[in-house]
Motif scaffolding. Structure first.
Motif, PDB file in Angstrom:
ATOM      1  N   ALA A  68       0.317   4.383  -2.619  1.00  0.00           N
ATOM      2  CA  ALA A  68      -0.299   5.361  -1.968  1.00  0.00           C
ATOM      3  C   ALA A  68       0.264   7.019  -2.582  1.00  0.00           C
ATOM      4  O   ALA A  68       0.378   8.298  -2.772  1.00  0.00           O
ATOM      5  N   VAL A  69       1.801   6.719  -2.235  1.00  0.00           N
ATOM      6  CA  VAL A  69       3.257   7.310  -2.956  1.00  0.00           C
ATOM      7  C   VAL A  69       2.606   7.542  -4.408  1.00  0.00           C
ATOM      8  O   VAL A  69       3.025   8.899  -4.729  1.00  0.00           O
TER       9      VAL A  69
ATOM     10  N   CYS B  92       0.352  -0.915   0.027  1.00  0.00           N
ATOM     11  CA  CYS B  92       0.257  -0.067  -0.397  1.00  0.00           C
ATOM     12  C   CYS B  92       1.013   1.475  -0.109  1.00  0.00           C
ATOM     13  O   CYS B  92       0.525   2.205  -0.453  1.00  0.00           O
ATOM     14  N   VAL B  93       2.029   1.889   1.018  1.00  0.00           N
ATOM     15  CA  VAL B  93       2.905   2.102   0.877  1.00  0.00           C
ATOM     16  C   VAL B  93       3.147   2.949   0.219  1.00  0.00           C
ATOM     17  O   VAL B  93       3.178   4.608  -0.749  1.00  0.00           O
TER      18      VAL B  93
ATOM     19  N   MET C 185      -0.964  15.546  -1.644  1.00  0.00           N
ATOM     20  CA  MET C 185       0.151  14.798  -0.757  1.00  0.00           C
ATOM     21  C   MET C 185       1.380  14.672  -1.037  1.00  0.00           C
ATOM     22  O   MET C 185       1.890  14.817  -2.747  1.00  0.00           O
ATOM     23  N   SER C 186       2.464  15.091  -0.304  1.00  0.00           N
ATOM     24  CA  SER C 186       3.557  15.282  -0.726  1.00  0.00           C
ATOM     25  C   SER C 186       4.374  14.328   0.400  1.00  0.00           C
ATOM     26  O   SER C 186       4.144  14.116   1.421  1.00  0.00           O
ATOM     27  N   LEU C 187       5.710  13.457   0.038  1.00  0.00           N
ATOM     28  CA  LEU C 187       5.443  12.208   0.585  1.00  0.00           C
ATOM     29  C   LEU C 187       7.370  13.095   1.573  1.00  0.00           C
ATOM     30  O   LEU C 187       7.638  13.857   1.334  1.00  0.00           O
ATOM     31  N   GLY C 188       6.751  12.542   3.237  1.00  0.00           N
ATOM     32  CA  GLY C 188       7.586  14.174   4.194  1.00  0.00           C
ATOM     33  C   GLY C 188       8.294  12.566   5.097  1.00  0.00           C
ATOM     34  O   GLY C 188       9.075  12.132   4.274  1.00  0.00           O
TER      35      GLY C 188
ATOM     36  N   LEU D 176       8.632  11.094   7.325  1.00  0.00           N
ATOM     37  CA  LEU D 176       8.044   9.763   8.772  1.00  0.00           C
ATOM     38  C   LEU D 176       6.680   8.807   7.084  1.00  0.00           C
ATOM     39  O   LEU D 176       5.743   9.676   6.676  1.00  0.00           O
ATOM     40  N   THR D 177       7.504   7.733   7.597  1.00  0.00           N
ATOM     41  CA  THR D 177       6.463   6.646   6.456  1.00  0.00           C
ATOM     42  C   THR D 177       6.494   5.259   7.835  1.00  0.00           C
ATOM     43  O   THR D 177       6.745   5.293   8.873  1.00  0.00           O
TER      44      THR D 177
ATOM     45  N   ILE E  81       0.592   7.723  -6.705  1.00  0.00           N
ATOM     46  CA  ILE E  81      -0.125   7.825  -7.265  1.00  0.00           C
ATOM     47  C   ILE E  81      -0.482   9.168  -6.213  1.00  0.00           C
ATOM     48  O   ILE E  81      -1.010   9.572  -6.917  1.00  0.00           O
ATOM     49  N   CYS E  82      -0.477   8.915  -5.071  1.00  0.00           N
ATOM     50  CA  CYS E  82      -0.762  10.351  -4.568  1.00  0.00           C
ATOM     51  C   CYS E  82      -0.513  12.071  -4.206  1.00  0.00           C
ATOM     52  O   CYS E  82      -0.276  13.067  -3.829  1.00  0.00           O
TER      53      CYS E  82
ATOM     54  N   VAL F 236       3.043   4.915  11.479  1.00  0.00           N
ATOM     55  CA  VAL F 236       3.512   6.152  11.265  1.00  0.00           C
ATOM     56  C   VAL F 236       4.428   6.755  12.810  1.00  0.00           C
ATOM     57  O   VAL F 236       3.054   6.722  13.460  1.00  0.00           O
TER      58      VAL F 236
END
Lengths: 175, 255
Positions: free
Chosen positions: B13-14, B9-10, B22-25, B27-28, B16-17, B48
Motif C-alpha cells: 500500500a505504501v 499489504c502494508v 497518501m503519504s507515509l505518516g 503511524l502504521t 503504490i499509494c 494503527v
C-alpha cells in the motif's frame, strides 16, 4: 477531443492503483495516519466524556492517571451475582476486564456514601452506577483518601479490601 | 537456518499509494508473516495506534494479535520492555529499560511476559482480565495484545517508548525464542504537546530485551535467542507428529 494512446494508459494505471489502494485499505491497515486518528494533540483540555457503564447497582473504580499496562477495573456490588453481572457489563468496554467483588449491604452503602460529591481530578474515577448514577474524577490526594475510606468500609483483610489496597499502591506510585 | 519474514499489504500500500493521494505518516499498522526459512510460524497484526488524551493525561492505544500455525512450537507469549523518563511500578532508574509490568506492580506476576501466567496477581487477588489464558482465541492459536500507556503532564517533558516482542517459550529449557519485535511510544513536551509514534517493526530482539536485562530482573533462569529454530519442532518431534497424524487418520478410516 480524442483520448487515446498515453491517456488511456494513464487512466488504466490510475484505476489499477486505485483498485490496489482500495484492496490494501480494506484488507489491511492503512499505512499512514488517517484524518480521524491524530498523531499529536495538545494536553490540558477538558477530560474525555464518560459514558455510563452499567445499570446494575455497583461501584466501579478505574485508575485514569499514569500507567504502563492498564490496571483492571474494580467492580463492587452488594451480592455475588450483582457483582458478576455488573463486571460482565463493564468487561464489554474494558480491554483489561473488570474484577468483580461482592460486599455486604452495609459495606456497599458505606462505599457509596464515601464517594465525594464535588471532587475533580484525573487520577482515579469512581462511579456509582444503577438507578441514580453519578461519577467523580478524583486527584491523587482525594483518590487515596477515598480508597482509604473504602478500605475501612469493606474491611482490609477481605478480598475487596485487598483489591482496594492494590489500587492504592498503584495510585501511590503515580508521579 | 536464516529467519525470513515477509511483509504484505502494508508495504504494498505504501509503495503504490504514496505517489497518489497518501503519504507515509508516523503511524502504521502491522500485517506480517513470520517465517523461519520456508516455514510459516505466525502472523502478526496490529491496528494503527490511536492517541489517548484526557485532560492533562496523554498516551497511546495499541491493539493487535499474533496467530500461530501448527509449525509453531512452545508457548506463544508477548514480552514488552519500556524505557521512559518516568518509570512506574519499578525500582529501575529513569531511561533504563524495564519489563512491563514492573516488579512492583501488585497486579503482575514474576514472569517476563506481558500477560500474567497465573490468574492470581502478586497481591493475591484474581485478575481474570490480565491472565494469559483469557487472551487466547481461535482455538488457542491467536494471542491478543492491548496496551494504553499514559502519563500525566505536569509541565515537564515526558518520553515513553516500548519494545514489544513475540516469543516462543520452551517451558522445559526456559529459552525464549524471539520471532518479531516492534516499537511504539509517545512524547509529551514541556509545553504539553503529545505526539505518538509506531507501531514500527525493528530488528528481531530489539535493543531493550537483552540477556543482561532478563538476568538482572529474573536471575539466571531464561535464555534469550533470536534463532527462530527454537520455535519450530526438532526433526525427531516433527517425525513423531507426522506419525501421530498418520495413525490418527488410519483410526478415523477404520472407525
Amino acid at each position: 477531443m480524442v483520448i487515446g494512446g498515453d491517456g488511456l494508459a494513464w487512466i488504466a494505471l490510475g484505476s489499477l492503483a486505485g483498485a490496489i489502494c482500495s484492496l490494501a485499505m480494506s484488507g489491511c491497515e492503512r499505512p499512514d495516519n488517517p484524518p480521524d486518528r491524530p498523531a499529536s494533540a495538545r494536553l490540558g483540555g477538558a477530560a474525555a466524556a464518560l459514558a455510563p457503564s452499567t445499570n446494575i447497582a455497583c461501584v466501579i473504580v478505574r485508575l485514569r492517571g499514569a500507567s504502563d499496562r492498564p490496571p483492571p477495573v474494580l467492580v463492587f456490588a452488594a451480592g455475588g451475582s450483582d457483582a458478576a453481572h455488573a463486571a460482565a457489563a463493564v468487561n464489554a468496554s474494558e480491554p483489561m476486564g473488570a474484577t468483580p467483588s461482592a460486599v455486604g449491604d452495609a459495606a456497599y452503602a458505606c462505599l457509596v456514601g464515601a464517594i465525594p460529591s464535588g471532587a475533580s481530578g484525573a487520577a482515579i474515577e469512581v462511579e456509582h452506577c444503577g438507578a441514580s448514577p453519578r461519577r467523580v474524577l478524583l486527584d491523587k490526594v482525594e483518590g487515596e483518601r477515598w480508597l482509604a475510606a473504602a478500605s475501612a468500609c469493606v474491611g482490609a483483610p477481605s478480598e475487596a479490601g485487598r483489591l482496594l489496597e492494590s489500587m492504592r499502591t498503584l495510585l501511590r506510585a503515580m508521579p | 537456518m536464516n529467519r525470513s519474514t515477509i511483509g504484505r499489504c502494508v508495504a504494498a500500500a505504501v509503495a503504490i499509494c504514496a505517489g497518489a493521494t497518501m503519504s507515509l505518516g508516523a503511524l502504521t499498522g502491522i500485517n506480517k508473516e513470520i517465517k523461519c526459512g520456508d516455514t510459516l510460524l505466525a502472523t502478526v497484526n496490529f491496528a494503527v495506534p490511536t492517541l489517548y488524551a484526557s485532560g492533562a493525561t496523554g498516551g497511546i492505544t495499541v491493539s493487535g494479535s499474533a496467530t500461530k500455525t501448527a509449525a509453531f512450537t512452545g508457548k506463544m507469549r508477548w514480552v514488552q520492555m519500556i524505557k521512559t523518563n518516568q518509570p512506574l511500578n519499578t525500582n529501575t532508574p529513569a531511561n533504563t529499560p524495564y519489563f512491563d509490568p514492573g516488579e512492583l506492580d501488585p497486579t503482575g506476576n514474576d514472569f517476563p511476559f506481558y500477560w500474567n501466567e497465573n490468574l492470581q496477581g502478586r497481591d493475591g487477588n484474581n485478575y481474570a482480565g490480565l491472565w494469559v489464558q483469557n487472551k487466547f482465541s481461535n482455538g488457542g492459536n491467536t494471542l491478543s495484545f492491548f496496551d494504553e500507556p499514559k502519563r500525566t503532564w505536569t509541565g515537564a517533558a515526558i518520553n515513553w517508548q516500548a519494545e514489544l516482542s513475540l516469543v516462543c517459550w520452551d517451558m522445559t529449557t526456559n529459552v525464549l525464542g524471539v520471532l518479531w519485535t516492534g516499537t511504539y511510544g509517545f512524547n509529551i513536551t514541556a509545553g504539553g504537546n503529545l505526539t505518538i509514534n509506531g507501531i514500527t517493526e525493528m530488528a528481531v530482539g530489539g535493543t531493550f530485551l537483552t540477556q543482561a536485562a532478563i538476568d538482572q530482573r529474573f536471575g539466571d533462569v531464561y535464555t534469550i535467542s533470536t534463532d527462530c529454530e527454537n520455535c519450530i519442532p526438532t526433526p525427531a518431534a516433527a517425525g513423531l507428529l507426522a506419525f501421530a497424524g498418520v495413525f490418527a487418520a488410519r483410526r478415523r478410516r477404520a472407525a
